[in-house]
Design an enzyme around this catalytic site. Sequence first.
Site, PDB file in Angstrom:
ATOM      1  N   GLU A  48       0.647  -1.004  -0.029  1.00 53.20           N
ATOM      2  CA  GLU A  48      -0.164   0.222  -0.265  1.00 53.20           C
ATOM      3  C   GLU A  48       0.757   1.365  -0.125  1.00 53.20           C
ATOM      4  O   GLU A  48       1.465   1.616   0.717  1.00 53.20           O
ATOM      5  CB  GLU A  48      -0.743  -0.210   1.435  1.00 53.20           C
ATOM      6  CG  GLU A  48      -1.792   1.550   0.972  1.00 53.20           C
ATOM      7  CD  GLU A  48      -2.282   1.198   2.969  1.00 53.20           C
ATOM      8  OE1 GLU A  48      -3.382   1.954   3.453  1.00 53.20           O
ATOM      9  OE2 GLU A  48      -2.142   0.119   3.493  1.00 53.20           O
ATOM     10  N   ASP A  59      -4.579   8.667   9.787  1.00 52.44           N
ATOM     11  CA  ASP A  59      -3.071   7.978  10.353  1.00 52.44           C
ATOM     12  C   ASP A  59      -2.813   8.280  11.815  1.00 52.44           C
ATOM     13  O   ASP A  59      -2.813   9.868  12.155  1.00 52.44           O
ATOM     14  CB  ASP A  59      -2.725   8.304   9.252  1.00 52.44           C
ATOM     15  CG  ASP A  59      -3.107   7.983   8.190  1.00 52.44           C
ATOM     16  OD1 ASP A  59      -2.129   6.392   8.012  1.00 52.44           O
ATOM     17  OD2 ASP A  59      -2.534   8.128   7.330  1.00 52.44           O
TER      18      ASP A  59
END
Length: 254
Positions: A48, A59
């Site tokens: 990814e 994140d």
Amino acid sequence: MLLEKILRNRLEQKKILLMTHIVLGYPSFATNRQVIAQMVDNGVDCIEMQIPFSEPMADGPVILKANQDSLALGTTVADCMAFGAEMSRLHDIPFLFMTYYNIIFKYGEERFFRDCLSAGVKGLIIPDLPPEMGEAFFQLATQFQVAPILIFAPTSTDERMAKLNNSAAGFIYCAARRGVTGKKSEFDDDFNAYLARCRAATSLPIAVGFGIRNHNDVAAITGKADMAVIGSETIRLVEEQGAEAVGPFIKGLR
């Protein structure tokens, strides 16, 4: 779609697959090349690649800093597309792009999908784009055969999982816990019940990410998930020990 077929073929030889995460342009594209080579040589099944964004809401601090540092170095979407094409030519595993919808909107949706197809990118993870907000996006995903990978969370109801599954392709990304990436996850009875709900909601392969850090974590989900996702831990490793430390770390995960 092609991505699901590739992953199912790999699952015939392995008990669990490994997917890793890198932030493109951090600390440099040259280091990205070294890290990817180490990952592929040591058995990673899917990578990814994150196109950096200024506000990566899903994140944690490690990946947030990597995004900001990459942007400060001048990384562009065009750079990421060119790099994705290079990696797809060099390595015989599927590559995905992960980013946030504003990046795609500014670049142009059809142009983005067309360039993904040209680059050989097999799937997209866009955490902030729910199916009801992205009708054109999901139509283009089907048209260009780039799998839209959607995310189940512990807070997802069975009804929500069904709706997400109807728009997903390739595999389902199951977040191991609430919150953002990078924190330790607990693989307890509650987690097992959640993963059983995920499995019941889709016929696609399921990947587990958020807090997968070591061999024990991968072992804990082997037999319950099809793929383990390792993200923040490899970024920490590169920062602390350099790209050459990634290979032995990946080799020891399974």
